[in-house]
Design an enzyme around this catalytic site. Sequence first.
Site, PDB file in Angstrom:
ATOM      1  CG  ASN A  10      -7.154 -41.595  40.818  1.00 30.93           C
ATOM      2  OD1 ASN A  10      -7.048 -42.761  40.249  1.00 30.93           O
ATOM      3  ND2 ASN A  10      -7.621 -40.452  40.207  1.00 30.93           N
ATOM      4  CE  LYS A  17      -4.510 -38.023  38.394  1.00 29.89           C
ATOM      5  NZ  LYS A  17      -5.565 -37.666  37.654  1.00 29.89           N
ATOM      6  NE  ARG A  93     -11.521 -42.281  39.663  1.00 27.40           N
ATOM      7  CZ  ARG A  93     -11.050 -42.350  38.365  1.00 27.40           C
ATOM      8  NH1 ARG A  93      -9.788 -42.327  38.006  1.00 27.40           N
ATOM      9  NH2 ARG A  93     -12.069 -42.158  37.304  1.00 27.40           N
ATOM     10  CG  HIS A 182     -16.614 -39.117  34.764  1.00 30.89           C
ATOM     11  ND1 HIS A 182     -17.054 -38.734  33.425  1.00 30.89           N
ATOM     12  CD2 HIS A 182     -15.200 -39.306  34.906  1.00 30.89           C
ATOM     13  CE1 HIS A 182     -16.034 -38.728  32.658  1.00 30.89           C
ATOM     14  NE2 HIS A 182     -14.945 -39.146  33.252  1.00 30.89           N
ATOM     15  CG  HIS A 210     -16.948 -35.043  34.694  1.00 29.33           C
ATOM     16  ND1 HIS A 210     -16.421 -35.037  35.995  1.00 29.33           N
ATOM     17  CD2 HIS A 210     -16.036 -35.536  33.665  1.00 29.33           C
ATOM     18  CE1 HIS A 210     -14.968 -35.350  35.865  1.00 29.33           C
ATOM     19  NE2 HIS A 210     -14.773 -35.521  34.573  1.00 29.33           N
ATOM     20  CG  LEU A 211     -18.424 -30.959  29.558  1.00 36.64           C
ATOM     21  CD1 LEU A 211     -18.899 -29.629  28.708  1.00 36.64           C
ATOM     22  CD2 LEU A 211     -19.450 -32.342  28.782  1.00 36.64           C
ATOM     23  N   GLY A 212     -14.303 -33.603  30.619  1.00 35.28           N
ATOM     24  CA  GLY A 212     -12.845 -33.438  30.594  1.00 35.28           C
ATOM     25  C   GLY A 212     -12.451 -34.171  29.295  1.00 35.28           C
ATOM     26  CG  ASN A 213      -9.033 -36.492  27.166  1.00 34.36           C
ATOM     27  OD1 ASN A 213      -9.355 -35.999  26.039  1.00 34.36           O
ATOM     28  ND2 ASN A 213      -8.157 -37.570  27.032  1.00 34.36           N
ATOM     29  NE  ARG A 243     -13.058 -43.663  26.695  1.00 33.29           N
ATOM     30  CZ  ARG A 243     -12.921 -43.015  28.081  1.00 33.29           C
ATOM     31  NH1 ARG A 243     -13.923 -42.009  28.501  1.00 33.29           N
ATOM     32  NH2 ARG A 243     -12.284 -43.497  28.784  1.00 33.29           N
ATOM     33  CB  VAL A 333     -13.979 -29.283  28.535  1.00 37.17           C
ATOM     34  CG1 VAL A 333     -14.871 -28.319  27.282  1.00 37.17           C
ATOM     35  CG2 VAL A 333     -12.914 -29.999  27.647  1.00 37.17           C
ATOM     36  CD  GLU A 335     -13.421 -27.737  36.884  1.00 36.45           C
ATOM     37  OE1 GLU A 335     -12.152 -26.953  37.078  1.00 36.45           O
ATOM     38  OE2 GLU A 335     -13.529 -28.664  37.359  1.00 36.45           O
ATOM     39  CD  GLU A 386     -13.125 -37.197  39.596  1.00 33.79           C
ATOM     40  OE1 GLU A 386     -12.202 -36.375  38.770  1.00 33.79           O
ATOM     41  OE2 GLU A 386     -13.438 -38.252  39.337  1.00 33.79           O
TER      42      GLU A 386
HETATM   43  P1  AMP Z   1      -9.631 -33.276  32.454  1.00 32.93           P
HETATM   44  O1  AMP Z   1      -9.828 -34.667  31.809  1.00 32.93           O
HETATM   45  O2  AMP Z   1     -10.921 -32.921  33.454  1.00 32.93           O
HETATM   46  O3  AMP Z   1      -8.521 -33.101  33.152  1.00 32.93           O
HETATM   47  O4  AMP Z   1      -9.836 -32.369  31.159  1.00 32.93           O
HETATM   48  C1  AMP Z   1      -8.658 -32.247  30.444  1.00 32.93           C
HETATM   49  C2  AMP Z   1      -9.251 -31.389  29.135  1.00 32.93           C
HETATM   50  O5  AMP Z   1      -9.766 -30.195  29.375  1.00 32.93           O
HETATM   51  C3  AMP Z   1      -7.971 -31.056  28.055  1.00 32.93           C
HETATM   52  O6  AMP Z   1      -7.960 -32.173  27.139  1.00 32.93           O
HETATM   53  C4  AMP Z   1      -8.682 -29.738  27.426  1.00 32.93           C
HETATM   54  O7  AMP Z   1      -9.394 -30.341  26.257  1.00 32.93           O
HETATM   55  C5  AMP Z   1      -9.280 -29.106  28.422  1.00 32.93           C
HETATM   56  N1  AMP Z   1      -9.065 -28.015  29.121  1.00 32.93           N
HETATM   57  C6  AMP Z   1      -8.195 -27.942  29.958  1.00 32.93           C
HETATM   58  N2  AMP Z   1      -7.855 -26.524  30.124  1.00 32.93           N
HETATM   59  C7  AMP Z   1      -8.525 -25.891  29.158  1.00 32.93           C
HETATM   60  C8  AMP Z   1      -8.840 -24.300  29.113  1.00 32.93           C
HETATM   61  N3  AMP Z   1      -7.983 -23.331  29.629  1.00 32.93           N
HETATM   62  N4  AMP Z   1      -9.493 -23.932  27.814  1.00 32.93           N
HETATM   63  C9  AMP Z   1     -10.200 -25.179  27.079  1.00 32.93           C
HETATM   64  N5  AMP Z   1     -10.117 -26.332  27.341  1.00 32.93           N
HETATM   65  C10 AMP Z   1      -9.299 -26.700  28.428  1.00 32.93           C
END
Ligand code: AMP
Length: 405
Positions: A10, A17, A93, A182, A210-213, A243, A333, A335, A386
């Site tokens: 990636n 990565k 990727r 994603h 899918h709730l990440g950054n 965003r 987020v 997970e 992924e």
């Molecule tokens: P990702 O883009 O999937 O790596 O997600 C990153 C985001 O996950 C971080 O910016 C946090 O907002 C959130 N996150 C990671 N660990 C936790 C946690 N233990 N509790 C709440 N939010 C988390």
Amino acid sequence: MNATRVLVLNSGSSSVKYQLLDMRDARRLAVGLVERIGEQTSRLRHTCLTTGDVREQSGPIADHDAALKAVADELAKDGIGLDSPELVAIGHRVVHGGMFFTDPTVVDDAVLTEIERLIPVAPLHNPANLTGIRTAMTLRPDLPQVAVFDTAFHTTMPESAARYAIETKVADRHRIRRYGFHGTSHAYVSRATADLLGRRPEEVNVIVLHLGNGASASAVRGGRCVDTSMGLTPLEGLVMGTRSGDMDPAVIFHLQRVGGMSMDEIDTLLNKRSGLFGLCGDNDMREIQRRIDEGDDEARLAFEIYIHRLKKYIGAYYAVLGRVDAVAFTAGVGENAAPVRAASIAGLEGLGLAVDPELNAVRGDRARLISPRDARVAVAVVPTDEEMEIARQTYALVGKGGTDN
Ligand code: AMP
């Protein structure tokens, strides 16, 4: 001997990565990350999972070529080098595959040219992905390099979901449509959710969150994506870390005409200084939750805006699917943040959706149900993977004697 190992790369603009997997039993052999490529302070962190060895090195790594050679050296030290006859392919990727790439694809010159042609719609990602592929080709020119596209899973969206309501001629000329991103994660999680329910992917309808950054939602009917929240670029849809997600496009005209901002400034505002960060100064959900616990109103409002948008998408995709078997939360987020899961499902009992507070509070890295036992619709936490999905798709394409390696 049957070659069963896949190296997954990636490649970002200044990072790579990687994971080496053995697809005989879907086992990870090594994982690692090269960061700050091109700087004096580059770093490589390598973990061999068969021995448990962790090695780190810091110091300048000039470019992707040097980075991949350093990765190859690390793998060789563990006796799982890239010259091994057991390596069947390298899976990459690639963020944007446009309309052209609906499936994982073995890279040749024509494929490289097409990925290059898509740079205007993915200026941050596709160039770095291309560099990674070209470098890997020089390292093992004899091996198939497979491109796995973030957009591919979404190419099954019907035109009614994929098109914007703008003049068709203009949209077609500039290839403006909703591509979604994603996709590798949405594909993996929707299938893993079906597994969790003990059913086949073709039998179930799933809303994947899918709730990440970066964050995106998708509606998956019988294993095929029928709608997703990101569009031409990853800016559309949910409120994200930095965003804005959805808003009236006229905000942009207003910022330019009345606010006197340039297009580049607006681009930066909406992609890097909006979302949770723009609303409260923090984009990390952990920090936002900590501030809410301390009574911080700004953080609370940011959280409420985030949840409101998320809930709207759950409702919208419920309507798109008609029947929903599961809602699956994934990424950083999704997970980890139990309050986000609880708040976004709260009040949706009429749709058959509920979260059991005790199950929701349990932490873990396995796919699990968090809905009450008798719930009509399952709510699940499904950690995304992924790299495993890229390796699976790569191996399905060229493994098992599918090549002459
Ligand atoms: P990702 O883009 O999937 O790596 O997600 C990153 C985001 O996950 C971080 O910016 C946090 O907002 C959130 N996150 C990671 N660990 C936790 C946690 N233990 N509790 C709440 N939010 C988390």
